[in-house]
Design a protein around this motif. Structure first.
Motif, PDB file in Angstrom:
ATOM      1  N   THR A 149       0.828  -1.217   0.000  1.00  0.00           N
ATOM      2  CA  THR A 149       0.000   0.000   0.000  1.00  0.00           C
ATOM      3  C   THR A 149       0.856   1.258   0.000  1.00  0.00           C
ATOM      4  OG1 THR A 149      -0.084   0.296   2.402  1.00  0.00           O
ATOM      5  CG2 THR A 149      -1.772  -1.142   1.435  1.00  0.00           C
ATOM      6  N   GLY A 150       2.148   1.113   0.309  1.00  0.00           N
ATOM      7  CA  GLY A 150       3.039   2.269   0.382  1.00  0.00           C
ATOM      8  C   GLY A 150       3.284   2.760   1.790  1.00  0.00           C
ATOM      9  N   ALA A 151       2.563   2.211   2.771  1.00  0.00           N
ATOM     10  CA  ALA A 151       2.761   2.629   4.169  1.00  0.00           C
ATOM     11  C   ALA A 151       4.009   1.959   4.745  1.00  0.00           C
ATOM     12  CB  ALA A 151       1.535   2.256   5.000  1.00  0.00           C
ATOM     13  N   SER A 152       4.548   2.551   5.818  1.00  0.00           N
ATOM     14  CA  SER A 152       5.720   1.975   6.494  1.00  0.00           C
ATOM     15  C   SER A 152       5.277   1.203   7.723  1.00  0.00           C
ATOM     16  CB  SER A 152       6.655   3.076   6.987  1.00  0.00           C
ATOM     17  OG  SER A 152       7.054   3.887   5.948  1.00  0.00           O
ATOM     18  N   VAL A 153       5.769  -0.021   7.866  1.00  0.00           N
ATOM     19  CA  VAL A 153       5.520  -0.787   9.088  1.00  0.00           C
ATOM     20  C   VAL A 153       6.608  -0.432  10.101  1.00  0.00           C
ATOM     21  CG1 VAL A 153       5.363  -3.073  10.118  1.00  0.00           C
ATOM     22  CG2 VAL A 153       4.395  -2.666   7.852  1.00  0.00           C
ATOM     23  N   VAL A 154       6.194   0.033  11.289  1.00  0.00           N
ATOM     24  CA  VAL A 154       7.170   0.418  12.323  1.00  0.00           C
ATOM     25  C   VAL A 154       7.171  -0.557  13.490  1.00  0.00           C
ATOM     26  CG1 VAL A 154       7.140   2.845  11.678  1.00  0.00           C
ATOM     27  CG2 VAL A 154       5.551   2.023  13.454  1.00  0.00           C
ATOM     28  N   GLY A 155       6.341  -1.600  13.402  1.00  0.00           N
ATOM     29  CA  GLY A 155       6.369  -2.598  14.464  1.00  0.00           C
ATOM     30  C   GLY A 155       5.365  -3.708  14.227  1.00  0.00           C
ATOM     31  N   VAL A 156       5.701  -4.872  14.785  1.00  0.00           N
ATOM     32  CA  VAL A 156       4.763  -5.992  14.854  1.00  0.00           C
ATOM     33  C   VAL A 156       4.665  -6.342  16.326  1.00  0.00           C
ATOM     34  CG1 VAL A 156       4.346  -8.408  14.246  1.00  0.00           C
ATOM     35  CG2 VAL A 156       5.387  -6.861  12.568  1.00  0.00           C
ATOM     36  N   ALA A 157       3.447  -6.497  16.828  1.00  0.00           N
ATOM     37  CA  ALA A 157       3.261  -6.826  18.244  1.00  0.00           C
ATOM     38  C   ALA A 157       2.290  -7.994  18.362  1.00  0.00           C
ATOM     39  CB  ALA A 157       2.730  -5.617  19.005  1.00  0.00           C
ATOM     40  N   VAL A 158       2.699  -8.979  19.156  1.00  0.00           N
ATOM     41  CA  VAL A 158       1.828 -10.135  19.390  1.00  0.00           C
ATOM     42  C   VAL A 158       1.724 -10.395  20.883  1.00  0.00           C
ATOM     43  CG1 VAL A 158       2.351 -11.222  17.164  1.00  0.00           C
ATOM     44  CG2 VAL A 158       3.704 -11.829  19.179  1.00  0.00           C
ATOM     45  N   LEU A 159       0.602 -10.985  21.257  1.00  0.00           N
ATOM     46  CA  LEU A 159       0.455 -11.437  22.639  1.00  0.00           C
ATOM     47  C   LEU A 159       1.404 -12.586  22.910  1.00  0.00           C
ATOM     48  CD1 LEU A 159      -0.905 -12.126  25.343  1.00  0.00           C
ATOM     49  CD2 LEU A 159      -2.799 -13.138  24.041  1.00  0.00           C
ATOM     50  N   LEU A 160       1.411 -13.582  22.033  1.00  0.00           N
ATOM     51  CA  LEU A 160       2.117 -14.836  22.312  1.00  0.00           C
ATOM     52  C   LEU A 160       2.945 -15.273  21.122  1.00  0.00           C
ATOM     53  CD1 LEU A 160       2.425 -17.364  24.184  1.00  0.00           C
ATOM     54  CD2 LEU A 160       0.412 -18.301  23.031  1.00  0.00           C
ATOM     55  N   GLU A 161       4.230 -15.512  21.374  1.00  0.00           N
ATOM     56  CA  GLU A 161       5.121 -16.062  20.339  1.00  0.00           C
ATOM     57  C   GLU A 161       5.417 -17.525  20.664  1.00  0.00           C
ATOM     58  OE1 GLU A 161       8.834 -13.947  19.975  1.00  0.00           O
ATOM     59  OE2 GLU A 161       9.767 -15.555  18.805  1.00  0.00           O
ATOM     60  N   LEU A 162       5.180 -18.401  19.694  1.00  0.00           N
ATOM     61  CA  LEU A 162       5.508 -19.826  19.847  1.00  0.00           C
ATOM     62  C   LEU A 162       6.894 -20.026  19.229  1.00  0.00           C
ATOM     63  CD1 LEU A 162       2.033 -21.356  18.853  1.00  0.00           C
ATOM     64  CD2 LEU A 162       2.854 -20.620  21.107  1.00  0.00           C
ATOM     65  N   GLU A 163       7.893 -19.926  20.078  1.00  0.00           N
ATOM     66  CA  GLU A 163       9.282 -19.810  19.616  1.00  0.00           C
ATOM     67  C   GLU A 163       9.698 -20.972  18.716  1.00  0.00           C
ATOM     68  OE1 GLU A 163      12.003 -19.444  22.887  1.00  0.00           O
ATOM     69  OE2 GLU A 163      13.246 -18.031  21.774  1.00  0.00           O
ATOM     70  N   ALA A 164       9.274 -22.175  19.070  1.00  0.00           N
ATOM     71  CA  ALA A 164       9.736 -23.371  18.348  1.00  0.00           C
ATOM     72  C   ALA A 164       9.264 -23.397  16.896  1.00  0.00           C
ATOM     73  CB  ALA A 164       9.249 -24.631  19.065  1.00  0.00           C
ATOM     74  N   LEU A 165       8.256 -22.606  16.577  1.00  0.00           N
ATOM     75  CA  LEU A 165       7.725 -22.633  15.212  1.00  0.00           C
ATOM     76  C   LEU A 165       8.450 -21.665  14.269  1.00  0.00           C
ATOM     77  CD1 LEU A 165       3.968 -23.247  15.984  1.00  0.00           C
ATOM     78  CD2 LEU A 165       5.648 -24.848  15.100  1.00  0.00           C
ATOM     79  N   GLY A 166       9.383 -20.892  14.827  1.00  0.00           N
ATOM     80  CA  GLY A 166      10.328 -20.167  13.973  1.00  0.00           C
ATOM     81  C   GLY A 166       9.829 -18.905  13.291  1.00  0.00           C
ATOM     82  N   GLY A 167       8.736 -18.336  13.769  1.00  0.00           N
ATOM     83  CA  GLY A 167       8.198 -17.139  13.120  1.00  0.00           C
ATOM     84  C   GLY A 167       9.168 -15.968  13.143  1.00  0.00           C
ATOM     85  N   ARG A 168       9.850 -15.795  14.258  1.00  0.00           N
ATOM     86  CA  ARG A 168      10.776 -14.649  14.382  1.00  0.00           C
ATOM     87  C   ARG A 168      11.891 -14.739  13.326  1.00  0.00           C
ATOM     88  NH1 ARG A 168      11.830 -10.721  18.227  1.00  0.00           N
ATOM     89  NH2 ARG A 168      10.076 -11.489  19.468  1.00  0.00           N
ATOM     90  N   GLU A 169      12.433 -15.942  13.143  1.00  0.00           N
ATOM     91  CA  GLU A 169      13.503 -16.113  12.151  1.00  0.00           C
ATOM     92  C   GLU A 169      12.955 -15.876  10.739  1.00  0.00           C
ATOM     93  OE1 GLU A 169      13.013 -18.309  14.720  1.00  0.00           O
ATOM     94  OE2 GLU A 169      14.704 -17.383  15.769  1.00  0.00           O
ATOM     95  N   ARG A 170      11.743 -16.365  10.503  1.00  0.00           N
ATOM     96  CA  ARG A 170      11.141 -16.190   9.180  1.00  0.00           C
ATOM     97  C   ARG A 170      10.939 -14.710   8.846  1.00  0.00           C
ATOM     98  NH1 ARG A 170       5.864 -19.419   7.117  1.00  0.00           N
ATOM     99  NH2 ARG A 170       5.492 -18.300   5.169  1.00  0.00           N
ATOM    100  N   LEU A 171      10.545 -13.930   9.864  1.00  0.00           N
ATOM    101  CA  LEU A 171      10.244 -12.517   9.619  1.00  0.00           C
ATOM    102  C   LEU A 171      11.494 -11.647   9.585  1.00  0.00           C
ATOM    103  CD1 LEU A 171       7.102 -11.956  11.872  1.00  0.00           C
ATOM    104  CD2 LEU A 171       7.185 -12.415   9.420  1.00  0.00           C
ATOM    105  N   ALA A 172      12.601 -12.140  10.130  1.00  0.00           N
ATOM    106  CA  ALA A 172      13.800 -11.305  10.289  1.00  0.00           C
ATOM    107  C   ALA A 172      14.233 -10.608   8.994  1.00  0.00           C
ATOM    108  CB  ALA A 172      14.941 -12.129  10.869  1.00  0.00           C
ATOM    109  N   PRO A 173      14.299 -11.325   7.848  1.00  0.00           N
ATOM    110  CA  PRO A 173      14.752 -10.630   6.639  1.00  0.00           C
ATOM    111  C   PRO A 173      13.773  -9.573   6.155  1.00  0.00           C
ATOM    112  CG  PRO A 173      14.564 -13.027   6.271  1.00  0.00           C
ATOM    113  CD  PRO A 173      14.076 -12.748   7.651  1.00  0.00           C
ATOM    114  N   VAL A 174      12.502  -9.746   6.483  1.00  0.00           N
ATOM    115  CA  VAL A 174      11.479  -8.766   6.067  1.00  0.00           C
ATOM    116  C   VAL A 174      11.511  -7.562   7.004  1.00  0.00           C
ATOM    117  CG1 VAL A 174       9.019  -8.464   5.552  1.00  0.00           C
ATOM    118  CG2 VAL A 174      10.045 -10.737   5.412  1.00  0.00           C
TER     119      VAL A 174
END
Ligand SMILES: O=P(O)(O)OC[C@H]1O[C@H](OP(=O)(O)OP(=O)(O)O)[C@H](O)[C@@H]1O
Ligand SMILES: Nc1ncnc2[nH]cnc12
Length: 186
Positions: A149-174
């Protein structure tokens, strides 16, 4: 990308104590994290909304995105408390349009999400809020969508991160230097 547990240990313990594990839902092998006990507890729910609103203020957001459906329950009150506008990212076919769309896979299936193409204005600083970060597929799709859309994302916030499923690593390059704040990490 910075940040992991963006909550005091007291808040983390309170929130975690109100999240229920349900084995083999919605399919065998998935340990479902049920947040309905937390939502039903006014003290815990209010503390959660406060914490999310605080993150929005800290990152100087101008618009808050919530991801259907459970993300709506958290993002809309957080946006109102931070006195910011709320933008829904919906499952395909629910917004009147014109929309942008993005397909993705998650822990237990596939889906497509959409946002109104004109949801953001020039200079908007967006925080994406959801309840759970698991594989990161949903958040990745939402980041892609908001970026288009052209907007800037300045943060992602979640209540709960399930560390073993690797979401943080997946999002890191983005995300690069954009913070990913999880109030509880298990
Ligand atoms: O990190 P991921 O592997 O993508 O998983 C996280 C997503 O899964 C759940 O949504 P779901 O699509 O089940 O929908 P709901 O909110 O409508 O229950 C949850 O609310 C997150 O949006
Ligand atoms: N295990 C899980 N519990 C709750 N929501 C989820 N979304 C993706 N995986 C999940």
């Amino acid at each position: 990308m910075t940040s992991t547990e963006a909550a005091s240990s007291e808040l983390r313990d309170l929130l975690l104590s109100r999240i229920r594990d349900v084995a083999d839902y919605p399919q065998p092998g998935v340990m479902f994290k049920d947040i309905t006990p937390l939502l039903a507890d006014p003290v815990a729910f209010n503390a959660l909304v406060d914490a999310l609103a605080g993150l929005c203020t800290r990152h100087a957001a101008t618009k808050i995105v919530g991801l259907e459906a459970r993300g709506f329950i958290l993002a809309a009150p957080a946006a109102a408390r931070a006195r910011l506008g709320f933008v829904p990212v919906r499952k395909a076919g629910k917004l009147p349009g014109p929309t942008l769309a993005q397909g993705y896979a998650l822990e237990y299936g596939t889906a497509e999400i959409e946002v109104h193409a004109d949801a953001f204005g020039p200079g908007d600083r967006v925080i994406v809020i959801d309840d759970v970060l698991a594989t990161g597929g949903t958040a990745e799709a939402a980041l892609d969508l908001v970026g288009r859309t052209g907007a800037s994302v300045v943060g992602v916030a979640v209540l709960l991160e399930l560390e073993a499923l690797g979401g943080r690593e997946r999002l890191a390059p983005v995300l690069k230097d954009v913070p990913l704040d999880a109030l509880v990490v298990v």
